[in-house]
Design a protein around this motif. Structure first.
Motif, mmCIF file in Angstrom:
data_model
loop_
_atom_site.group_PDB
_atom_site.id
_atom_site.type_symbol
_atom_site.label_atom_id
_atom_site.label_comp_id
_atom_site.label_asym_id
_atom_site.label_seq_id
_atom_site.Cartn_x
_atom_site.Cartn_y
_atom_site.Cartn_z
ATOM 1 N N VAL A 9 -18.369 -68.209 1.119
ATOM 2 C CA VAL A 9 -17.475 -68.417 2.042
ATOM 3 C C VAL A 9 -17.453 -70.007 2.084
ATOM 4 C CG1 VAL A 9 -16.647 -68.182 4.468
ATOM 5 C CG2 VAL A 9 -17.672 -66.391 3.552
ATOM 6 N N LYS A 10 -16.103 -70.682 2.081
ATOM 7 C CA LYS A 10 -16.087 -72.086 1.857
ATOM 8 C C LYS A 10 -14.447 -72.364 1.948
ATOM 9 C CE LYS A 10 -19.548 -74.508 -0.484
ATOM 10 N NZ LYS A 10 -19.933 -75.546 -1.612
ATOM 11 N N PRO A 11 -14.134 -73.435 2.731
ATOM 12 C CA PRO A 11 -15.170 -74.278 3.579
ATOM 13 C C PRO A 11 -15.528 -73.512 4.786
ATOM 14 C CG PRO A 11 -12.840 -75.011 3.820
ATOM 15 C CD PRO A 11 -12.978 -73.975 2.828
ATOM 16 N N THR A 20 -26.248 -68.540 5.349
ATOM 17 C CA THR A 20 -25.413 -67.204 5.258
ATOM 18 C C THR A 20 -24.085 -67.414 4.613
ATOM 19 O OG1 THR A 20 -26.747 -66.394 7.162
ATOM 20 C CG2 THR A 20 -24.714 -65.377 7.109
ATOM 21 N N LEU A 21 -23.096 -68.015 5.358
ATOM 22 C CA LEU A 21 -21.719 -67.930 5.020
ATOM 23 C C LEU A 21 -21.681 -68.642 3.531
ATOM 24 C CD1 LEU A 21 -20.086 -68.854 8.343
ATOM 25 C CD2 LEU A 21 -20.350 -66.553 7.106
ATOM 26 N N GLU A 22 -22.076 -70.009 3.248
ATOM 27 C CA GLU A 22 -21.834 -70.639 2.178
ATOM 28 C C GLU A 22 -22.599 -69.794 1.022
ATOM 29 O OE1 GLU A 22 -22.538 -74.881 2.675
ATOM 30 O OE2 GLU A 22 -20.542 -74.932 3.640
ATOM 31 N N LYS A 27 -16.318 -64.825 -1.795
ATOM 32 C CA LYS A 27 -15.635 -66.094 -2.351
ATOM 33 C C LYS A 27 -14.313 -65.772 -2.073
ATOM 34 C CE LYS A 27 -18.131 -67.833 -6.022
ATOM 35 N NZ LYS A 27 -18.090 -68.192 -7.662
ATOM 36 N N GLY A 28 -13.438 -66.843 -1.518
ATOM 37 C CA GLY A 28 -12.129 -66.724 -1.454
ATOM 38 C C GLY A 28 -11.919 -66.960 0.207
ATOM 39 N N LYS A 29 -12.720 -66.423 1.154
ATOM 40 C CA LYS A 29 -12.880 -66.603 2.496
ATOM 41 C C LYS A 29 -13.149 -67.964 3.090
ATOM 42 C CE LYS A 29 -14.081 -61.850 2.687
ATOM 43 N NZ LYS A 29 -12.669 -61.177 3.142
ATOM 44 N N THR A 30 -12.649 -68.498 4.162
ATOM 45 C CA THR A 30 -13.066 -69.653 4.887
ATOM 46 C C THR A 30 -13.579 -69.013 6.236
ATOM 47 O OG1 THR A 30 -10.772 -69.798 5.912
ATOM 48 C CG2 THR A 30 -11.154 -71.185 3.779
#
Length: 192
Positions: free
Chosen positions: A158-160, A152-154, A119-122
C-alpha cells in the motif's frame, strides 16, 4: 468512482474517533466516492493469532467480510487513537488475524524477500494524540505510525500512506474539535 474504506480502530463508540470517521465519510460521500466502513470493535472475532504463522486459524465471518471490503477498496482510511505509543489492542489483533501470508503478502521460497499483494491501494492514517505530534515524533519515534504505515501497509504494497495527527484531544474545547472535524471532512471531500 473512488472506492474508499474507513477502518475505525477505536473500541469506544463515544470517542472522538467516531466523530472523525463520520466527518471523513460525509466528505467522501459528498465527493461522489463509494464508501464502506469497518468498525473493528463491532466485529465478532478472536484478536489473538494463537498459532502465529505455523497453523492457520479459520477466519470468522466478520473477518472474511472485512477482507472482501479491503480487497474492493482503492483507498484505506485508518482512524485510531495512540495508546501507550501504539495501536489499541483490538486494532492490532485485527491486523494480526487478517494481514496474513497468502492474503496481504507472500514470502518467496528460499528467499528473504516477499511479494506485496496489496499493491495499487493507497492509505491515510488519521490518529489522535494526547500530546503534541512533534513530541510524539521526536521523543518517541512515532511507533504506532511506524507499525501501521511501514511494517504493515507499505510491507504489503500500500503506497503512498499519508499520516495526519489530531490533537491534543485531552482537554480540547468544542471549538477546536469542530475545526478538526472540518479538516477531516475536507480530507474525505478530496479523497485523501
Amino acid at each position: 468512482m473512488k472506492k474508499i474504506l474507513i477502518i475505525n480502530g477505536h473500541p469506544n463508540a463515544e470517542s472522538f474517533n467516531f466523530g472523525i470517521a463520520e466527518s471523513y465519510q460525509k466528505g467522501a460521500v459528498a465527493s461522489g466516492a463509494h464508501v464502506e466502513t469497518i468498525t473493528i470493535a463491532n466485529l465478532n472475532f478472536n484478536p489473538n493469532l494463537q498459532f502465529g504463522y505455523q497453523k492457520r486459524t479459520n477466519l470468522e465471518p466478520d473477518l472474511l467480510e472485512s477482507w472482501e471490503k479491503i480487497k474492493r477498496a482503492d483507498h484505506l482510511v485508518w482512524i485510531h487513537p495512540v495508546w501507550w505509543g501504539g495501536l489499541p489492542a483490538i486494532t492490532k489483533g485485527f491486523i494480526d488475524r487478517l494481514f496474513l501470508p497468502g492474503m496481504a503478502f507472500e514470502y518467496r521460497e528460499n528467499s528473504v524477500w516477499w511479494d506485496k499483494l496489496l499493491k495499487g491501494k493507497t492509505a491515510h492514517i488519521i490518529t489522535t494524540l494526547d500530546q503534541p505530534s512533534w513530541y510524539y515524533r521526536l521523543f518517541f519515534g512515532r511507533p504506532s505510525v511506524n507499525q501501521l504505515k511501514k511494517s504493515t501497509l507499505e510491507f504489503c504494497g500500500v503506497k503512498p500512506v499519508r499520516v495526519s495527527y489530531v490533537g491534543i484531544i485531552k482537554g480540547s474545547k468544542e471549538e477546536q474539535r469542530k475545526k478538526w472535524l472540518e479538516k477531516v471532512y475536507n480530507y474525505g471531500l478530496k479523497n485523501k
